[in-house]
Design a protein around this motif. Structure first.
Motif, PDB file in Angstrom:
ATOM      1  N   LEU A  82       0.938  -1.298   0.020  1.00 50.24           N
ATOM      2  CA  LEU A  82       0.073   0.063   0.243  1.00 50.24           C
ATOM      3  C   LEU A  82       0.920   1.192  -0.092  1.00 50.24           C
ATOM      4  N   ALA A  83       0.536   2.310  -0.874  1.00 53.40           N
ATOM      5  CA  ALA A  83       1.199   3.529  -0.881  1.00 53.40           C
ATOM      6  C   ALA A  83       0.453   4.856  -0.759  1.00 53.40           C
ATOM      7  N   ASP A  84      -0.771   4.736  -1.394  1.00 54.25           N
ATOM      8  CA  ASP A  84      -1.434   6.102  -1.252  1.00 54.25           C
ATOM      9  C   ASP A  84      -1.801   6.331   0.008  1.00 54.25           C
ATOM     10  N   PRO A  85      -1.510   7.805   0.435  1.00 57.02           N
ATOM     11  CA  PRO A  85      -2.297   8.150   1.859  1.00 57.02           C
ATOM     12  C   PRO A  85      -3.366   7.927   1.928  1.00 57.02           C
ATOM     13  N   HIS A  86      -4.169   7.637   0.931  1.00 57.20           N
ATOM     14  CA  HIS A  86      -5.920   7.669   1.036  1.00 57.20           C
ATOM     15  C   HIS A  86      -6.053   6.308   2.056  1.00 57.20           C
ATOM     16  N   PHE A  87      -5.317   5.095   1.956  1.00 54.45           N
ATOM     17  CA  PHE A  87      -5.415   4.279   2.702  1.00 54.45           C
ATOM     18  C   PHE A  87      -5.188   4.229   3.997  1.00 54.45           C
ATOM     19  N   PHE A  88      -4.486   5.368   4.453  1.00 58.05           N
ATOM     20  CA  PHE A  88      -4.175   5.631   5.904  1.00 58.05           C
ATOM     21  C   PHE A  88      -4.493   6.940   6.731  1.00 58.05           C
ATOM     22  N   LYS A  89      -5.589   7.142   6.200  1.00 57.13           N
ATOM     23  CA  LYS A  89      -6.508   8.356   6.738  1.00 57.13           C
ATOM     24  C   LYS A  89      -7.001   8.106   8.041  1.00 57.13           C
ATOM     25  N   THR A  90      -6.574   9.071   9.145  1.00 53.76           N
ATOM     26  CA  THR A  90      -6.973   8.787  10.551  1.00 53.76           C
ATOM     27  C   THR A  90      -8.628   8.870  10.571  1.00 53.76           C
ATOM     28  N   ASP A  91      -9.152   8.537  11.835  1.00 45.66           N
ATOM     29  CA  ASP A  91     -10.590   8.696  12.088  1.00 45.66           C
ATOM     30  C   ASP A  91     -11.049  10.115  12.047  1.00 45.66           C
ATOM     31  N   ALA A  92     -10.183  10.973  12.070  1.00 41.50           N
ATOM     32  CA  ALA A  92     -10.668  12.533  12.303  1.00 41.50           C
ATOM     33  C   ALA A  92     -10.807  12.952  10.828  1.00 41.50           C
ATOM     34  N   ASP A  93     -10.207  12.293   9.815  1.00 35.57           N
ATOM     35  CA  ASP A  93     -10.241  12.782   8.547  1.00 35.57           C
ATOM     36  C   ASP A  93     -11.719  12.643   7.841  1.00 35.57           C
ATOM     37  N   ASP A  94     -12.219  13.128   7.121  1.00 42.37           N
ATOM     38  CA  ASP A  94     -13.475  13.095   6.317  1.00 42.37           C
ATOM     39  C   ASP A  94     -13.372  11.921   5.404  1.00 42.37           C
ATOM     40  N   ALA A  95     -12.186  11.915   4.844  1.00 37.98           N
ATOM     41  CA  ALA A  95     -12.207  10.739   3.855  1.00 37.98           C
ATOM     42  C   ALA A  95     -12.040   9.201   4.497  1.00 37.98           C
ATOM     43  N   SER A  96     -11.993   9.232   5.830  1.00 37.43           N
ATOM     44  CA  SER A  96     -11.886   7.981   6.437  1.00 37.43           C
ATOM     45  C   SER A  96     -13.093   7.160   6.313  1.00 37.43           C
ATOM     46  N   ALA A  97     -14.011   8.149   6.155  1.00 35.40           N
ATOM     47  CA  ALA A  97     -15.470   7.326   6.141  1.00 35.40           C
ATOM     48  C   ALA A  97     -15.523   6.397   4.536  1.00 35.40           C
ATOM     49  N   ASP A  98     -14.633   6.578   3.836  1.00 33.23           N
ATOM     50  CA  ASP A  98     -14.497   5.842   2.692  1.00 33.23           C
ATOM     51  C   ASP A  98     -15.019   4.251   2.978  1.00 33.23           C
TER      52      ASP A  98
END
Length: 277
Positions: A82-98
């Motif tokens: 895995l490389a893309d930061p999208h895979f490692f968003k924290t719970d506080a980030d909006d994208a974590s709901a993906d």
């Protein structure tokens, strides 16, 4: 002039390493077994249909959302990157709901065979995956290094840097080389993005990135948002960087005695010799 530019690039690369790189996991022992890296390109679907038994018998490496595909548990890859930061968003980030990312980590956490998961040095991963005894987590650096080969190749070998990692396949090849694999076959490495790149009548750049699995509406929406605001020259420059990185990898592989073979029919990567799988 070329040597001067390379020297300047080398100095800049050393600065990036000092600022950005963390301590990577230990280097792997040399391996006689070849490795098959399974990119996410659409041709992987046909490769799995024609060579499924071969993929199950050999060491394989999977990437990105591959764990969300039904074939993941059938092929049981030995390595996963895995490389893309999208895979490692924290719970506080909006994208974590993906939901796609949530499902990915759930599937990885349920792995019931020995697998090594490679993530960037500073990435945070969910406790369920980190606590799975079947998963060995190893760390690597995405820091880019260019310039004089005498400098950049030493940084590659140390795990402190790699050619500019514009996509996960670049990172995967470098990880595999450092793990000790000396023959690497690439499948699903179509890289035919320029065929699916255009500008609509509202001057929006449209890029359809096809995968062997079927992306859902949420993933299409995420990719569209990422491309919003980019101009065509930005995208073409990014493609240039990616394809140049493969030639830098080829030069490094030749120096350390490794063979990388492109076994992807119709692939646009022109840095590695073509072979049948």
């Amino acid at each position: 002039m070329k040597t001067v530019r390379q020297l300047i690039s080398s100095v800049a690369s050393l600065g990036k390493v000092m600022l950005l790189s963390g301590r990577p996991s230990a280097k792997g022992e040399p391996k006689a077994e070849p490795l098959i890296i399974m990119g996410n390109g659409p041709s992987l679907r046909d490769t799995m249909a024609r060579h499924g038994e071969m993929l199950r018998r050999h060491h394989t490496l999977a990437v990105n959302f591959a764990a969300n595909a039904p074939e993941f548990r059938e092929l049981r890859p030995r390595l996963y990157v895995l490389a893309d930061p999208h895979f490692f968003k924290t719970d506080a980030d909006d994208a974590s709901a993906d939901p796609n990312v949530t499902r990915l980590w759930k599937n990885l956490a349920a792995t019931d065979w020995d697998m090594t998961l490679f993530v960037p040095c500073k990435a945070r991963i969910p406790a369920a995956a980190a606590g799975n005894r079947n998963i060995n987590v190893k760390r690597y650096n995405l820091t880019p290094a260019e310039g004089l080969p005498q400098v950049s190749h030493r940084l590659y070998g140390s795990g402190l840097a790699m050619p500019r990692p514009r996509n996960v396949l670049i990172a995967s090849i470098m990880v595999a080389l450092r793990e000790g694999y000396r023959r690497i076959d690439l499948v699903g490495a179509d890289h035919t993005w320029s065929r699916d790149l255009w500008v609509d009548d509202r001057n929006r750049v449209i890029s359809v990135q096809k995968h062997f699995y079927e992306d859902n509406a949420k993933e299409f929406e995420r990719v569209a948002q990422e491309y919003a605001g980019y101009h065509l020259h930005d995208i073409l420059n990014s493609l240039t960087i990616a394809f140049r990185s493969y030639h830098q990898i080829a030069a490094y592989a030749a120096e350390i005695g490794a063979e990388i073979r492109n076994c992807t029919p119709g692939s646009f990567i022109d840095a590695f010799p073509r072979h049948e799988l």
